[in-house]
Design a protein around this motif. Structure first.
Motif, mmCIF file in Angstrom:
data_model
loop_
_atom_site.group_PDB
_atom_site.id
_atom_site.type_symbol
_atom_site.label_atom_id
_atom_site.label_comp_id
_atom_site.label_asym_id
_atom_site.label_seq_id
_atom_site.Cartn_x
_atom_site.Cartn_y
_atom_site.Cartn_z
ATOM 1 N N ALA A 39 0.847 -1.195 0.000
ATOM 2 C CA ALA A 39 0.000 0.000 0.000
ATOM 3 C C ALA A 39 0.880 1.241 0.000
ATOM 4 O O ALA A 39 1.717 1.410 0.892
ATOM 5 N N LEU A 40 0.677 2.107 -1.002
ATOM 6 C CA LEU A 40 1.489 3.305 -1.171
ATOM 7 C C LEU A 40 0.632 4.562 -0.973
ATOM 8 O O LEU A 40 -0.059 4.991 -1.897
ATOM 9 N N PRO A 41 0.681 5.181 0.214
ATOM 10 C CA PRO A 41 -0.067 6.422 0.408
ATOM 11 C C PRO A 41 0.527 7.583 -0.383
ATOM 12 O O PRO A 41 -0.167 8.538 -0.695
ATOM 13 N N GLU A 42 1.819 7.479 -0.695
ATOM 14 C CA GLU A 42 2.532 8.412 -1.560
ATOM 15 C C GLU A 42 3.460 7.557 -2.414
ATOM 16 O O GLU A 42 3.797 6.436 -2.022
ATOM 17 N N ASP A 44 6.576 7.389 -2.778
ATOM 18 C CA ASP A 44 7.815 6.944 -2.143
ATOM 19 C C ASP A 44 7.618 6.456 -0.707
ATOM 20 O O ASP A 44 8.560 6.339 0.056
ATOM 21 N N LYS A 45 6.373 6.152 -0.331
ATOM 22 C CA LYS A 45 6.060 5.695 1.034
ATOM 23 C C LYS A 45 5.215 4.428 0.974
ATOM 24 O O LYS A 45 4.408 4.257 0.062
ATOM 25 N N LEU A 46 5.390 3.553 1.965
ATOM 26 C CA LEU A 46 4.576 2.344 2.039
ATOM 27 C C LEU A 46 4.060 2.153 3.451
ATOM 28 O O LEU A 46 4.642 2.654 4.411
ATOM 29 N N VAL A 47 2.970 1.413 3.558
ATOM 30 C CA VAL A 47 2.332 1.140 4.839
ATOM 31 C C VAL A 47 2.840 -0.207 5.349
ATOM 32 O O VAL A 47 2.800 -1.214 4.632
ATOM 33 N N LEU A 48 3.312 -0.204 6.597
ATOM 34 C CA LEU A 48 3.713 -1.436 7.273
ATOM 35 C C LEU A 48 2.872 -1.611 8.530
ATOM 36 O O LEU A 48 2.410 -0.637 9.120
ATOM 37 N N VAL A 49 2.688 -2.849 8.915
ATOM 38 C CA VAL A 49 2.013 -3.172 10.167
ATOM 39 C C VAL A 49 2.969 -3.997 11.010
ATOM 40 O O VAL A 49 3.775 -4.772 10.485
ATOM 41 N N ARG A 50 2.885 -3.815 12.314
ATOM 42 C CA ARG A 50 3.739 -4.575 13.237
ATOM 43 C C ARG A 50 2.839 -5.364 14.168
ATOM 44 O O ARG A 50 1.917 -4.806 14.776
#
Length: 175
Positions: A39-42, A44-50
């Motif tokens: 998932a790319l909100p921008e 050059d950015k991605l969504v991670l879950v921990r």
């Protein structure tokens, strides 16, 4: 021959015959399949879950992912899992990789999706989920790998795909 049927997977023993006539018994883990989301909100950015992963005995950073429900289209499952785990809804989603997770003993097919045009919302976690969400750039994601906090194969596959995509984009720009 069925051995075990659980909530997430089953175990059976298959008897196979090779072309040379020999036979072998193989234990197989049956799995409905999974979906995972880069998932790319921008751009050059991605969504991670921990979350805590008991077999690894650690909290690991991963891309959002989950089981495909019976009869569910993998893309619909990806949209659902993204919303449930992170709160994000995607304007566009497309499958970028389909692969067997561990074909030596398991029939699970992993569907990796690219989600873009994200709109933030509220996560709807399952009762057994304890998830932290973070948006990072690709360099920060690789730093999590280097530190040992990001170790699962689906996320590494997604990071490699994204790194390759970024290199291709820079090459197209004459850089």
């Amino acid at each position: 021959m069925p051995i075990f049927n659980g909530k997430i997977f089953s175990v059976r023993t298959d008897r196979i015959r090779y072309a040379d006539g020999t036979t072998q018994s193989l234990d197989i883990v049956g799995h409905a399949g999974s979906t995972c989301i880069l998932a790319l909100p921008e751009p050059d950015k991605l969504v991670l879950v921990r979350q805590y992963r008991h077999p690894a005995r650690a909290k690991l950073w991963e891309i959002p992912a989950g089981l495909i429900e019976p009869g569910e289209d993998p893309a619909d499952g990806a949209r659902r899992e993204l919303r449930e785990e992170t709160g994000y809804a995607a304007a566009s989603i497309r499958e970028i990789v389909t692969a067997y997770a561990t074909p030596g003993f398991c029939d699970e097919v992993l569907h990796l999706f690219l989600a873009e045009g994200l709109a933030a919302g509220t996560a709807r976690l399952d009762a057994d989920e304890r998830i932290e969400v973070r948006v990072v750039d690709l360099d920060a994601a690789w730093e999590l790998y280097e530190s040992g906090e990001l170790r699962d194969a689906k996320t590494l596959l997604a990071l490699m795909w994204l790194r390759d995509r970024q290199k291709s984009t820079f090459a197209d720009c004459g850089r």
